[in-house]
Scaffold this active site. Structure first.
Site, PDB file in Angstrom:
ATOM      1  N   GLY C  28       0.829  -1.197   0.000  1.00 57.06           N
ATOM      2  CA  GLY C  28       0.000   0.000   0.000  1.00 57.06           C
ATOM      3  C   GLY C  28       0.861   1.243   0.000  1.00 57.06           C
ATOM      4  O   GLY C  28       1.688   1.415   0.898  1.00 57.06           O
ATOM      5  N   GLY C 103      -8.221  -6.189   4.451  1.00 53.61           N
ATOM      6  CA  GLY C 103      -9.304  -7.058   3.990  1.00 53.61           C
ATOM      7  C   GLY C 103     -10.478  -6.275   3.447  1.00 53.61           C
ATOM      8  O   GLY C 103     -10.341  -5.081   3.135  1.00 53.61           O
ATOM      9  N   CYS C 236      -5.773 -16.375   0.254  1.00 52.47           N
ATOM     10  CA  CYS C 236      -5.733 -15.779  -1.082  1.00 52.47           C
ATOM     11  C   CYS C 236      -4.491 -16.260  -1.820  1.00 52.47           C
ATOM     12  O   CYS C 236      -3.356 -15.974  -1.406  1.00 52.47           O
ATOM     13  CB  CYS C 236      -5.708 -14.260  -0.944  1.00 52.47           C
ATOM     14  N   CYS C 383     -12.557 -10.012  -7.387  1.00 54.22           N
ATOM     15  CA  CYS C 383     -12.301 -10.375  -5.984  1.00 54.22           C
ATOM     16  C   CYS C 383     -13.140  -9.493  -5.070  1.00 54.22           C
ATOM     17  O   CYS C 383     -13.196  -8.281  -5.255  1.00 54.22           O
ATOM     18  CB  CYS C 383     -10.824 -10.169  -5.664  1.00 54.22           C
ATOM     19  N   CYS C 435      -8.257 -19.773  -1.502  1.00 52.67           N
ATOM     20  CA  CYS C 435      -9.364 -19.173  -2.245  1.00 52.67           C
ATOM     21  C   CYS C 435      -8.875 -18.944  -3.660  1.00 52.67           C
ATOM     22  O   CYS C 435      -7.856 -18.291  -3.867  1.00 52.67           O
ATOM     23  CB  CYS C 435      -9.783 -17.839  -1.622  1.00 52.67           C
ATOM     24  N   CYS C 438     -11.131 -15.925  -8.059  1.00 55.07           N
ATOM     25  CA  CYS C 438     -10.883 -15.113  -9.250  1.00 55.07           C
ATOM     26  C   CYS C 438     -10.654 -15.986 -10.488  1.00 55.07           C
ATOM     27  O   CYS C 438     -10.913 -15.562 -11.606  1.00 55.07           O
ATOM     28  CB  CYS C 438      -9.725 -14.160  -9.037  1.00 55.07           C
TER      29      CYS C 438
END
Lengths: 445, 445, 445, 445
Positions: C28, C103, C236, C383, C435, C438
């Site tokens: 980020g 999240g 993920c 997603c 997961c 996508c």
């Protein structure tokens, strides 16, 4: 103390707010902010510092819409951070809103504690944030009703402006401690802490918002209602003594004129007097001194040069440089002082330390005699309604009790205070509806 | 116009310079700078803006040493960029040096052209940079001799301070156009444009540096010499009329006192007069009005509130907002004006446009009659010695010639100018050594 | 996507958080913040920009105490303003607290609407703010119990760190979508999004926080509890494909190693292949290409120079300059490309526009053949758990369906995707708890 | 080291210079500047910091005209202040001009002393400022002739770009120490330190400017002349070893390719070798390691993750945090290192301290054996031509003399250096015209 301004009905609302806030700058130099309403959406911008430091043309242009409110802050409750700046922007069940507050809520701690216990989250430590939680928890159907419903829960001093897509709402507490005036510029309605903020943009002053009264501007129309029964009118007399700008109109006269009258009363209260000149501590002392000069025939001569670049912006380079600070702000004008008996007028005496320095500076410049005249009575009690007075034990008039001891402390040859009777007479011109708790300890709330 | 300050012999030299420059801030708000000398090495820091914007405690702490010079700039020659700020720092064959200049060199273009043709490189477009090239090309054996040798090549107005490892050097042009005073604080020697800059740090005023005289401080001692024969003393009379601070002492009296005397002369020159009050255009007009009030017995009442937050720092949000600017800076005090015959005093009349706005503002506030009194004679010629006057054809007194036409232009009911005779009498108290070229067109150089 | 970090038990907690956040910077770049706990009081500082732009030594020194949490943000929900930066500081009935979230809450809108209707006031438009209102309205007796009580109301992906005077609390959602690891440095306990943030400050990696598990550090001790029953483990897989740093350890191997294995699988899935070199799109493509090179024997040669000064900080001077942007970031290395058959590996294909430009750039530099190999399956579904994918119709694999059409769109000579089976095999090494919504549209929540 | 760029004939000259300087950012991160020529007038803007920190779109738009020069600086002579940034702007008898310099003038002190003694004033302490004084004192009739006349007085390394209303002038010293290439984009002529700066904006590379050659662009045409006889060609070989960007073309090949060849030579020089993997110190080490891998068949595996957010912008929060710095920039990738015999390649060994830390970091991560291979010979002599090497006694190869002692100092199990013979072979591909003074102490000037 703080200054607030609101306007509805002019598409330059944010720019006009900027100019108006600039004119209210004396009411708060800590932070400034403007919120505007455009097509049902709010924009806002707050920042620390002076109005012209916080805003620039591109920020102002981004604040679109024909309705806006603004705020300048001087912290009396809550610390000095941008979180505490106003207008407070919030999203609640009525949608977006913004609030600007001048005053001090007496039962803030109590209400805040209840709110927090039932799950409210606070972002600032100001007393002003309480009302937005009360409104957001109201069961009323719309924003204006919710505000009218919740405002009576607040005790103390407040003038509020609320911006919401439904309306611009102005409200003044039932005692009318803090000022709030209504003005009109073309089709636009204006609210402000002082008339000077409306006059500067060419608006016509209409009247004061009455204690316990609210005004709502929506769809280009204004309506008024009472959200609480008015109490004994208790306007803060310190506005005229010290806080308000000389060109603002209160009780039908400019503040300068009230001070001129006070100066005349001050001379008349003194029995006998021998002096060469009369002068005032800049800037507020000047008007008093001119009134005194007129009544007494003693010539008015400035004895201090005030450096208008100094003030909040001057940073001491060093502790050792402190001794030069007094002179930096107020430089004595030597040939006006030397060998003279001087009546020196100041608006009030709080801790007495500044007066002591000023008198020392006059003595060093060769003053022969210094007669200190104070344009108000001794301050013996702190203010709980928004004026930033120190704790009671720091107040020199409470601490030393006798005028003779105060005189010795400040180092004057004589010391005189104005009577409360004459202060009210000069300020109200017949109207006696003032709060004078700081002078007599009689608190309305 | 600019302000200069120098000190030698106090280890807080940069911090004291900072305070002194702050006190000279009225002489230039465009840029500020300080250079200091520590163990034979120079440090300097210049920046755009006000003194307190340019400096902070850590910058000041980095400027070590017991000798320093400082400068505040208002551009009269050269554009507004940091390249043009002063002190000018340079490295030449005598080593490092710094120079601070107040004034205007009349033969600048001519000298610069010669220098450039022989290979000199210029970094700024000020006239001040010329002297450093002349010095660096001198054949003298040391820096002080080189300066003494080269200064006579300059024609025009200058007060210079030079900082070099050998000495702090102060020099004033042979006519003495621009002020330069000497003071002493403990063992330290001080030079400044005005006495207020020395008084603020507790120094004692010694005397003026004479026209054509230089002072050298080295090794804790001061010495004086003449680098040029003195000419007819031609101090700028506009310093007292407008530029200098009221508490500065010129010709043995404060500037405030000179203005008070001028105000008295102004009343006496008026034959007959019927007025309710006398007032001044803030800030300089106040002292004149008080003198006028004393002489006439007509009460002095302020008619304008000046916003001290405005001025250079107010940024117009928009062209449309221009109409509010006048009121923002000078807000009329309504009950002081309404229905009254007013004598309004201003220091001078240059283009006439400001007066015209001010008179319009008084009329709108209900003045019954406006008698404009100017505390100096008509300005008919531009200044070439450092005052920022416009071109001759912009000067209203040159353009309209007759007082009656000027009166109509500014919209006053009456218009009076002070005579040059009485202006000199009030300012010089016997000493007639002034330059009054702007009033009579008689240029000393 | 975001990165979070927490530490309890080291008196340099804020400074260590700063270094750790710097290491999580790739998660980020929009905003950064740190909150610390000292003697029961919280301090915090958030700002827009990179970690090293937001913080400086004096800010870090002001964040005292031995416990701290930090956050770097890349907005997936909520706009880019400082109001949305984290940690979120709040005052509620349990006193002061701060929260950091990585999240995406799936039922955010629903909960927010309920909260607002019952009087809650929101300051940001992030989904993260919801939990602080839920906690502040809990009827539990202390902060940790309140959090444990309220977290199960959230549906979706979350790893949370909470700072409160009672404890440092870490919690991971019952599916374990987003990573959260536990480490230890001396006596201090550490939580972080990736192991690299703990390794950089010399901490030992302990284990992952399990789905549905919370960890509480108080009084120097750690304890664990389940606040929700664990669901099918759904980590993920995109963390390893693209997001995580190569040196972070996931499922017992570094991300670099997982990518190396993927590169090997990718080669094996290709039936026949004729190529001169294999290369990767910097930076993530490099590890894949090296694995591919190892498996195939085809030499790995970089074909692009990546300018590490570019990226978020490069400001286009002008629209006309856009054509140079691709080359500015990725400059082709001509002699590595000219006349060659190249296998080019990229981590994934989202919109296809970047690949199209990159392939064009290779062609212009003279590539003979371009075989594009994607290190993951076609992305066919957006997603909802925190990865910033575009809407479904912008996804090229959903839009064009067939691989041949995608190949034509991007301009490659051949196009291959890795199978999901082999992706999971390489990433999980036996563990299949990922997961992969996508790639297959099968959403766990 | 510095980077220079010039363009004549494109009306976006300043914006293209900005992009090109961005591409040359690796040659200097200390300051950046651009000067442009519009209708015979120069504009310029210099500042401290990275190219994208110094410039923004509005500054770039203010730099109008179709001819511009730019500079990025890394100080090798003169301290780090804005006074020392380039292009140097100056006004002299030929009018305005600007100069940008890459290199180091060996006889700077001598010339400067002469200039100062004859009255020149210096503003910076760079060696670059000398040429502008020489030009301004020339007796030639125009600027270009003056430059051609004076350049031969300089001894040492220089590539110069001059901007003047008459022409854009490029000149390279008679030895050709520092690079300077010519390119063409449409009708515009371009000069740059490296080809990458021309390629990025779509220009075609033409050739190098020859040692002792000058190029003049005026009126849309280019002409060439020799201002000095060419000496033995002495291009800096360190450009390819370390300084230049991998995608720049020198001696007909990309720098990446030269390094790839060097890596191959390096393997061949090693007699016997047992290793599991080969790796490079990022970023320059990577190309060498790939060549080595190709020649040896030993797989290339990255062992360090380089944090591209770190570097110049990371500010140590505290002295105590220093221990984390190495890991912050270069984080070990554990499973690539553990239990392995590693060949680690770095471009050069200067002081040896960084290598020592890197090797310690590999040991801590469990490396079984570390064979350090240096892609150049031992550095035994400082550079006087613009590369920022330390003093001779700080050079580890000069200090410790024997390879075995150096190996012990850095803590490697083996240490190998490349021979000068093979370095020149790989870099020059037949051309032997390099300066290799740092490796053999044989200084051309």
């Amino acid at each position: 103390m703080c200054g607030i301004f609101g306007i509805s009905g002019d598409k330059e609302s944010a720019k006009l707010s900027y100019i108006a806030l600039f004119t209210l700058q004396h009411r708060g130099q800590e932070s400034a902010g403007i919120a505007s309403l455009n097509k049902g959406r709010l924009s806002y911008y707050n920042g620390m510092g002076l109005v012209n430091e916080v805003f620039n043309p591109s920020i102002l242009s981004s604040l679109e819409g024909d309705t806006a409110i603004g705020h300048v802050r001087y912290s009396t409750a809550g610390s000095s951070t941008v979180n505490n700046s106003q207008p407070i922007y919030f999203k609640c069940k009525y949608g977006e809103a913004a609030a600007a507050h001048n005053g001090n809520i007496v039962n803030a701690a109590e209400i805040k504690s209840e709110l927090v216990n039932s799950g409210a989250i606070f972002q600032s430590d100001t007393d002003s944030e309480i009302i937005i939680h009360l409104i957001s928890r109201s069961s009323q159907k719309d924003f204006v009703s919710a505000a009218a419903d919740q405002l009576p829960k607040l005790k103390g001093a407040y003038s509020f402006l609320f911006l919401h897509k439904d309306a611009l709402l102005a409200a003044r507490d039932p005692y009318g401690f803090r000022p709030l005036i209504l003005a009109k510029k073309g089709k636009a309605f204006i609210f402000a802490s002082e008339t000077c903020a409306a006059s500067v943009i060419g608006a016509d002053i209409i009247r004061e918002i009455e204690p316990g009264e609210a005004a709502v501007v929506r769809g280009g129309r204004i309506s008024f209602f009472r959200f609480a029964a008015p109490e004994r009118k208790s306007r803060c007399i310190f506005e005229q003594v010290y806080f308000a700008r000389p060109d603002s109109i209160i009780c039908g006269q400019t503040v300068q004129n009230a001070r001129y009258l006070i100066g005349q009363h001050l001379f008349r209260e003194l029995k006998s007097l021998k002096a060469d000149i009369v002068s005032g501590v800049p800037d507020s002392g000047t008007s008093y001194a001119l009134g005194f000069s007129k009544a007494s025939g003693i010539p008015y001569v400035p004895v201090f040069m005030r450096n208008h670049y100094a003030g909040r912006s001057f940073i001491q380079p060093d502790q050792k440089m402190r001794e030069f600070t007094a002179h930096l702000k107020l430089a004595p004008i030597k040939d006006a002082i030397y060998g003279r008996k001087i009546v020196l007028i100041d608006d009030s005496l709080v801790r007495g330390t500044t007066s002591s320095k000023i008198i020392g500076s006059l003595r060093k410049a060769g003053a022969k005699k210094i007669i200190m005249a104070i344009a108000s009575p001794p301050i013996i009690a702190p203010c709980f309604y928004g004026i930033d007075t120190p704790t009671q034990k720091e107040l020199i008039a409470f601490r030393l009790k006798e005028i003779e001891r105060i005189r010795k402390f400040i180092g004057a040859d004589e010391l005189h205070y104005l009577s409360l009777e004459n202060l009210i007479k000069a300020c109200g011109r017949g109207d006696r509806g003032f709060c004078s708790a700081c002078f007599d300890g009689s608190y309305p709330v």
